[in-house]
Design an enzyme around this catalytic site. Sequence first.
Site, PDB file in Angstrom:
ATOM      1  N   LYS A  13      65.217  21.239  79.244  1.00 43.05           N
ATOM      2  CA  LYS A  13      65.175  21.822  77.893  1.00 43.05           C
ATOM      3  C   LYS A  13      66.047  23.087  77.832  1.00 43.05           C
ATOM      4  CE  LYS A  13      60.961  24.319  79.137  1.00 43.05           C
ATOM      5  NZ  LYS A  13      59.488  24.193  79.182  1.00 43.05           N
ATOM      6  N   TYR A  61      79.744  53.030  71.633  1.00 45.47           N
ATOM      7  CA  TYR A  61      79.011  53.357  70.407  1.00 45.47           C
ATOM      8  C   TYR A  61      78.012  54.476  70.631  1.00 45.47           C
ATOM      9  CZ  TYR A  61      80.760  49.135  68.079  1.00 45.47           C
ATOM     10  OH  TYR A  61      81.541  48.183  67.501  1.00 45.47           O
TER      11      TYR A  61
HETATM   12  C1  LIG Z   1      58.997  24.229  80.529  1.00 47.94           C
HETATM   13  C2  LIG Z   1      57.900  23.394  81.010  1.00 47.94           C
HETATM   14  C3  LIG Z   1      57.826  23.039  82.375  1.00 47.94           C
HETATM   15  C4  LIG Z   1      58.708  23.620  83.442  1.00 47.94           C
HETATM   16  O1  LIG Z   1      58.140  24.817  83.934  1.00 47.94           O
HETATM   17  P1  LIG Z   1      58.835  25.637  85.123  1.00 47.94           P
HETATM   18  O2  LIG Z   1      57.957  26.811  85.315  1.00 47.94           O
HETATM   19  O3  LIG Z   1      60.187  26.027  84.608  1.00 47.94           O
HETATM   20  O4  LIG Z   1      58.922  24.745  86.284  1.00 47.94           O
HETATM   21  C5  LIG Z   1      56.851  22.117  82.743  1.00 47.94           C
HETATM   22  N1  LIG Z   1      55.990  21.605  81.837  1.00 47.94           N
HETATM   23  C6  LIG Z   1      56.010  21.971  80.525  1.00 47.94           C
HETATM   24  C7  LIG Z   1      55.011  21.385  79.590  1.00 47.94           C
HETATM   25  C8  LIG Z   1      56.954  22.881  80.068  1.00 47.94           C
HETATM   26  O5  LIG Z   1      56.965  23.250  78.786  1.00 47.94           O
END
Ligand SMILES: *Cc1c(COP(=O)(O)O)cnc(C)c1O
Length: 366
Positions: A37, A262
């Site tokens: 993601k 700035y």
């Molecule tokens: C983002 C997510 C993960 C991954 O978690 P990490 O800590 O990055 O390994 C796993 N399960 C769900 C439901 C998530 O939203």
Amino acid sequence: MNNHVTVLEIDANAVLHNVNYFKQKLQPTTKILAVVKAFGYGSEAIEIAKLVQNEVDYFAVAYSNEGIALREAGIDTPILVLHPQISNIKDIVTHRLEPNLYNFKILEAFLQYANDVPLMNYPIHIKFNTGLNRLGFWHTDIPNIIARLKQSNNVIVQSLFSHLAASEDVNEQEFTVNQINNFAYIVKQVYEHLGYEPMIHILNTSGVVNYPQAQFDMVRLGIGLYGFGNTPNETANLKNTHALKSIISQIHLIQPGETVGYNRAFVASRLTKSATIPVGHADGISRRLGNKNGFVIVNNKPAPIIGNVCMDMIMVDVTDIDCNEGDEVILFNHQQHIEYMAHKCETIPYEILTALSQRIKRLVKR
Ligand SMILES: *Cc1c(COP(=O)(O)O)cnc(C)c1O
């Protein structure tokens, strides 16, 4: 010559190393779901997916459009959409994505759609809330879920899952073990009444590190793939995947008493050599890193960011560094540097990585 001088290099071998590092921690039968993601935690989701598709069993994305992008790039691996909406259902099915159904509203909408088409044994996933209190059914919903699912042969439950709230926090062991036990209890009830036994999974990266006994059928690896184990020891076993690099656009000599940037935030107390670098807060370099809170590496030496971080640029102090306009600048190329930035920004590496703007060119190095 490409005109993007600020580049995020993704180290393909590091990603593969990291997958295999976790693989050797798992039972040989445990499946791996790679979480890609948010552009693969700010890297390049499609490239990461292509790279690891033969190493993993599943991908997960947050939103359906992220899954569609993977399908359109030719990725054939099953893809779990963690946070679908009712308005996405048709797109999800069209692209053979597998929805996480987390409440009755979306479960009903999906079953309705599946019945209308009609679909046959379409893979869905059911998420249970065990304490994160974000998304998911409650254990008290089980009888209604079962009743509803038993009326339909349009869908098949591919997995039951839950998500830990504090898997990285050793002070929350009791809470986490409770979450795992509650999940096991939910699974038992569903298994007893559903008539078949879907896969089950609850662990994220730090879950794999701290609760390997709960790996069940599959684990969901996110940040671990990208080099962070959420403890110094684990991170040391992983390889850095994200390296942000740029060049020096211009060097200025600043007289004592003159200022840089700035609000005139940096005031030279001595003759200062400042270097201007084409990366700023619009690229994900937080303004909190200004005024010497952050540093970059120029010719192997740390150069503190002076003055305020601009939208498209930062200025760094290179007074004591032998360097020229056009020289390479490393914004970070090691997990410790990313962790330092995160610390200075009062955040976690997850946010530093995912904040890297899409304006930065991604380059996958093999
Ligand atoms: C983002 C997510 C993960 C991954 O978690 P990490 O800590 O990055 O390994 C796993 N399960 C769900 C439901 C998530 O939203």
